[in-house]
Write a protein that holds these residues in place. Structure first.
Motif, mmCIF file in Angstrom:
data_model
loop_
_atom_site.group_PDB
_atom_site.id
_atom_site.type_symbol
_atom_site.label_atom_id
_atom_site.label_comp_id
_atom_site.label_asym_id
_atom_site.label_seq_id
_atom_site.Cartn_x
_atom_site.Cartn_y
_atom_site.Cartn_z
ATOM 1 N N SER A 102 53.840 -3.219 7.225
ATOM 2 C CA SER A 102 52.638 -3.677 7.919
ATOM 3 C C SER A 102 53.015 -4.488 9.152
ATOM 4 O O SER A 102 54.108 -5.050 9.250
ATOM 5 N N THR A 103 52.094 -4.535 10.120
ATOM 6 C CA THR A 103 52.241 -5.399 11.291
ATOM 7 C C THR A 103 51.303 -6.592 11.132
ATOM 8 O O THR A 103 50.659 -6.760 10.096
ATOM 9 N N GLU A 104 51.220 -7.426 12.162
ATOM 10 C CA GLU A 104 50.341 -8.582 12.093
ATOM 11 C C GLU A 104 48.873 -8.179 11.996
ATOM 12 O O GLU A 104 48.066 -8.855 11.370
ATOM 13 N N LYS A 105 48.509 -7.042 12.600
ATOM 14 C CA LYS A 105 47.107 -6.623 12.652
ATOM 15 C C LYS A 105 46.781 -5.454 11.737
ATOM 16 O O LYS A 105 45.633 -5.291 11.342
ATOM 17 N N TYR A 106 47.799 -4.628 11.414
ATOM 18 C CA TYR A 106 47.489 -3.367 10.744
ATOM 19 C C TYR A 106 48.374 -3.133 9.519
ATOM 20 O O TYR A 106 49.523 -3.595 9.461
ATOM 21 N N LYS A 107 47.815 -2.356 8.581
ATOM 22 C CA LYS A 107 48.608 -1.702 7.553
ATOM 23 C C LYS A 107 48.966 -0.321 8.092
ATOM 24 O O LYS A 107 48.149 0.317 8.762
ATOM 25 N N LYS A 108 50.189 0.139 7.781
ATOM 26 C CA LYS A 108 50.672 1.391 8.364
ATOM 27 C C LYS A 108 51.036 2.390 7.272
ATOM 28 O O LYS A 108 51.568 2.013 6.224
ATOM 29 N N TYR A 109 50.773 3.657 7.581
ATOM 30 C CA TYR A 109 51.114 4.747 6.674
ATOM 31 C C TYR A 109 51.592 5.943 7.483
ATOM 32 O O TYR A 109 51.256 6.083 8.662
ATOM 33 N N GLU A 110 52.370 6.788 6.839
ATOM 34 C CA GLU A 110 52.584 8.138 7.343
ATOM 35 C C GLU A 110 51.615 9.042 6.611
ATOM 36 O O GLU A 110 51.348 8.841 5.420
ATOM 37 N N GLY A 111 51.090 10.040 7.291
ATOM 38 C CA GLY A 111 50.156 10.929 6.630
ATOM 39 C C GLY A 111 49.961 12.223 7.382
ATOM 40 O O GLY A 111 50.459 12.411 8.504
ATOM 41 N N ILE A 112 49.236 13.135 6.752
ATOM 42 C CA ILE A 112 48.871 14.413 7.361
ATOM 43 C C ILE A 112 47.390 14.355 7.720
ATOM 44 O O ILE A 112 46.540 14.062 6.869
ATOM 45 N N VAL A 113 47.097 14.609 8.975
ATOM 46 C CA VAL A 113 45.732 14.492 9.504
ATOM 47 C C VAL A 113 45.213 15.877 9.858
ATOM 48 O O VAL A 113 45.938 16.684 10.468
ATOM 49 N N ARG A 114 43.986 16.139 9.486
ATOM 50 C CA ARG A 114 43.337 17.414 9.820
ATOM 51 C C ARG A 114 42.190 17.162 10.783
ATOM 52 O O ARG A 114 41.316 16.339 10.520
ATOM 53 N N LEU A 115 42.246 17.870 11.908
ATOM 54 C CA LEU A 115 41.200 17.785 12.924
ATOM 55 C C LEU A 115 40.703 19.200 13.197
ATOM 56 O O LEU A 115 41.392 20.001 13.836
ATOM 57 N N GLY A 116 39.519 19.525 12.689
ATOM 58 C CA GLY A 116 39.029 20.897 12.778
ATOM 59 C C GLY A 116 39.926 21.815 11.971
ATOM 60 O O GLY A 116 40.157 21.604 10.779
ATOM 61 N N LYS A 117 40.495 22.815 12.628
ATOM 62 C CA LYS A 117 41.403 23.744 11.962
ATOM 63 C C LYS A 117 42.868 23.375 12.179
ATOM 64 O O LYS A 117 43.761 24.066 11.693
ATOM 65 N N LYS A 118 43.097 22.294 12.907
ATOM 66 C CA LYS A 118 44.462 21.866 13.205
ATOM 67 C C LYS A 118 44.884 20.736 12.269
ATOM 68 O O LYS A 118 44.060 19.919 11.864
ATOM 69 N N SER A 119 46.164 20.685 11.955
ATOM 70 C CA SER A 119 46.703 19.580 11.158
ATOM 71 C C SER A 119 48.023 19.128 11.773
ATOM 72 O O SER A 119 48.755 19.929 12.358
ATOM 73 N N PHE A 120 48.322 17.866 11.646
ATOM 74 C CA PHE A 120 49.537 17.307 12.238
ATOM 75 C C PHE A 120 49.948 16.057 11.479
ATOM 76 O O PHE A 120 49.136 15.402 10.818
ATOM 77 N N ASN A 121 51.235 15.733 11.567
ATOM 78 C CA ASN A 121 51.755 14.496 10.979
ATOM 79 C C ASN A 121 51.472 13.336 11.923
ATOM 80 O O ASN A 121 51.562 13.483 13.146
ATOM 81 N N SER A 122 51.155 12.191 11.350
ATOM 82 C CA SER A 122 50.777 11.056 12.188
ATOM 83 C C SER A 122 51.109 9.741 11.497
ATOM 84 O O SER A 122 51.232 9.663 10.261
ATOM 85 N N ILE A 123 51.270 8.704 12.312
ATOM 86 C CA ILE A 123 51.274 7.330 11.809
ATOM 87 C C ILE A 123 49.818 6.865 11.770
ATOM 88 O O ILE A 123 49.088 7.039 12.746
ATOM 89 N N ILE A 124 49.422 6.294 10.653
ATOM 90 C CA ILE A 124 48.031 5.888 10.453
ATOM 91 C C ILE A 124 47.957 4.367 10.392
ATOM 92 O O ILE A 124 48.683 3.742 9.618
ATOM 93 N N TYR A 125 47.070 3.792 11.213
ATOM 94 C CA TYR A 125 46.870 2.343 11.243
ATOM 95 C C TYR A 125 45.468 2.025 10.727
ATOM 96 O O TYR A 125 44.493 2.644 11.153
ATOM 97 N N ILE A 126 45.396 1.061 9.811
ATOM 98 C CA ILE A 126 44.090 0.546 9.390
ATOM 99 C C ILE A 126 44.140 -0.977 9.489
ATOM 100 O O ILE A 126 45.214 -1.573 9.391
#
Length: 592
Positions: A102-126
């Motif tokens: 985690s950073t000072e502002k965010y929790k971080k994850y690696e994940g697979i993201v789907r946008l429409g018919k496309k999917s990609f690996n991404s760093i996820i911040y919440i």
């Protein structure tokens, strides 16, 4: 020890050189076809031509493995999985694959993201205050999609390239999670990760202090995601960060603990299988905590070692090391560029190369205590000497207190690791005993205070140490020659070592002189603020807006710059945010 007696190690070195060559020159598909044809020809020649001299066969094998490195790295170079528009808000569906620090502002994850018919690996911040994401759910969310930025200047860490090596092309910031849907397609690995996450959450619910809980999760479950930065810094500055990284020490101790229990619990006629059962257990443990480089390397080396033992053959550490490196790199050549991978293997190589020669200078170890103390000193010194050039190249800092800290703390690491493992086992099965928690909490708090005391020794902590690849190579040659000098102090060995050290000093002085003759003016972007640096010779001055924090600027701008440009002293000046021009050395510079 002669390297020509270690053919597997030499072949792995050739394989590694091939990976480096392909990573630097990026040979295209057509040339790779040519390499594959040449490789096939060499392979046929080796196996069907019996008239080759031994030296010729060795050279051909070296070329073969060099070409294998080229080919494997060519196929391991990742390309974008989706051409996704960045810098915009989108509604996405995602699942996580790994939890990150985690950073000072965010929790971080690696994940697979789907946008429409496309999917990609991404760093996820919440946001930091959001509840944890887990592996058992799909999440539909509103997210801002960005691509990692290339660094402005050569002295900055290339985070975009680092993510690219992990097949990650995007970062997303979740602004709103609409809902979560429980998954019915969890793979076996994801089920294991979810169970590990459940154990981590159980540890968080115990009555131990926060720093102790974070330490327990790090030392056994390889989870340092919520460890506070001050604690991490203490381990880094004291040279004891290896206690938090699941490595060979942890695996060997856990293997020994399980083997000890197996020998005493199973019937006598089955005791010969205790080693096999213990090896199976450490692989299951490695699966549970995730196959990190150091874990995988330790498991493979331990398996190879005990296969030699079971076959009643003399174990060979270098064969085990080379084989584990080869297996890891065949699976993913990008692992070679991971700092942890490099330091992990170099540390083991250093222990092999220098430990026994150094032990000869100690009195005879006629009892367990002496053996423990002497081996702790020589093993720590060997590992640190061999990894030192690379540590300086990547981190530009070193603390002399790390040698003393390792000698004092490492002998107790076996007790700490076993105690931590038993605590994790009890908590995982719901056996939460308050008095044991308090005892463990007290022990770890004492340990953390001792480590903090070592980390506070600023007078032996050196920062901003410049080191380039040529210097790393030359000083590594000196460390290689050090073994011969330790084994036998004579004129030849002394001169070889001294000449190499002098060559290093000449190169270093030359690099300093060249760098100190340069002048440059740079405008640094930092959190939507502009910082200007003006370098003249060996002096540099940084102008920082009033509202920008000093510590972050030091960490991310000033210290990396000074290390890269070989500057010992720097000056910081505060300026109002509205400043448009500054004066330095009788010249006027535009800030905006």
């Amino acid at each position: 020890m002669e390297l020509n007696k270690e053919p597997l190690l030499i072949l792995v070195i050739c394989f590694i050189l091939g990976i480096f060559f392909q990573d630097y020159f990026l040979l295209g598909k057509e040339r790779m076809y040519s390499v594959a044809i040449i490789e096939t020809g060499i392979l046929i020649s080796i196996f069907f031509n019996t008239y080759f001299l031994h030296n010729t066969r060795v050279i051909l094998f070296g070329i073969l493995f060099f070409g294998m490195g080229l080919v494997f790295h060519f196929f391991n170079n990742h390309s974008p999985k989706a051409n996704t528009s960045a810098n915009k808000m989108e509604t996405v569906i995602l699942k996580i694959s790994q939890k990150l620090n985690s950073t000072e502002k965010y929790k971080k994850y690696e994940g697979i993201v789907r946008l429409g018919k496309k999917s990609f690996n991404s760093i996820i911040y919440i946001p930091k205050n959001h509840e944890e994401l887990d592996y058992k759910n799909y999440y539909k969310a509103e997210a801002y999609i960005t691509q990692p930025r290339q660094p402005q200047y050569d002295f900055q860490f290339n985070y975009a390239k680092y993510l690219k090596r992990k097949d990650i092309d995007y970062q997303i910031y979740l602004s709103k999670i609409f809902f979560a849907v429980e998954r019915n397609d969890l793979s076996f690995t994801e089920q294991i990760r979810q169970y590990r996450l459940n154990v981590l959450q159980k540890i968080d619910k115990t009555d131990m202090s926060g720093t102790t809980r974070a330490f327990l999760k790090g030392i056994i479950l390889a989870d340092r995601t919520e460890m506070d930065m001050d604690t991490v810094q203490d381990f880094n500055r004291s040279g004891l960060v290896h206690l938090l990284a699941i490595s060979g020490t942890h695996i060997v101790i856990i293997f020994g603990l399980f083997n000890f229990l197996m020998v005493r619990c199973i019937p006598l006629k089955f005791r010969k299988y205790s080693i096999i059962l213990s090896l199976i257990f450490i692989w299951l443990f490695a699966l549970f905590i995730g196959f990190g480089n150091s874990v995988l390397r330790a498991c493979i080396m331990l398996c190879v070692y005990f296969i030699f033992v079971l076959l009643q053959r003399k174990p060979d550490l270098l064969h085990s090391l080379a084989l584990s490196a080869f297996i890891i790199l065949i699976l993913d050549t990008q692992q070679l560029f991971d700092v942890g991978f490099q330091l992990s293997f170099l540390a083991v190589l250093g222990i092999f190369w220098l430990n026994q020669p150094l032990l000869k200078y100690f009195p005879k170890a006629d009892n367990y205590l002496k053996k423990l103390i002497f081996n702790t000193i020589t093993i720590s010194l060997s590992a640190q000497l061999v990894t030192l050039p690379l540590v300086l190249y990547y981190f530009h800092q070193f603390s002399f207190v790390s040698i003393v800290a390792n000698v004092i703390i490492v002998p107790f690491s076996e007790v700490i690791i076993v105690f931590s493992f038993l605590m994790t086992f009890l908590i995982a099965f719901g056996l939460d005993f308050s008095f044991i928690n308090q005892l463990y909490d007290g022990v770890i708090q004492i340990l953390l205070k001792v480590i903090h005391w070592f980390a506070g020794a600023d007078w032996v902590f050196i920062k901003n140490i410049p080191m380039n690849l040529i210097e790393v190579l030359v000083i590594s040659i000196a460390i290689y020659l050090l073994r011969a000098l330790i084994l036998k102090i004579n004129f030849k060995n002394s001169m070889n070592f001294i000449i190499t050290i002098l060559a290093f000093l000449v190169i270093r002085i030359g690099c300093n002189i060249i760098e100190n003759q340069k002048e440059e003016v740079l405008l640094h972007s930092f959190n939507k603020n502009k910082i200007i640096s003006i370098k003249k010779g060996n002096n540099v001055c940084f102008w920082i807006p009033d509202r920008v924090g000093r510590e972050k600027v030091l960490q991310y701008i000033i210290e990396p710059y000074c290390s890269s440009r070989r500057i010992d002293q720097f000056e910081i000046k505060r300026i109002p945010f509205s400043t448009k021009k500054i004066v330095f050395g009788d010249q006027i510079y535009d800030v905006k």
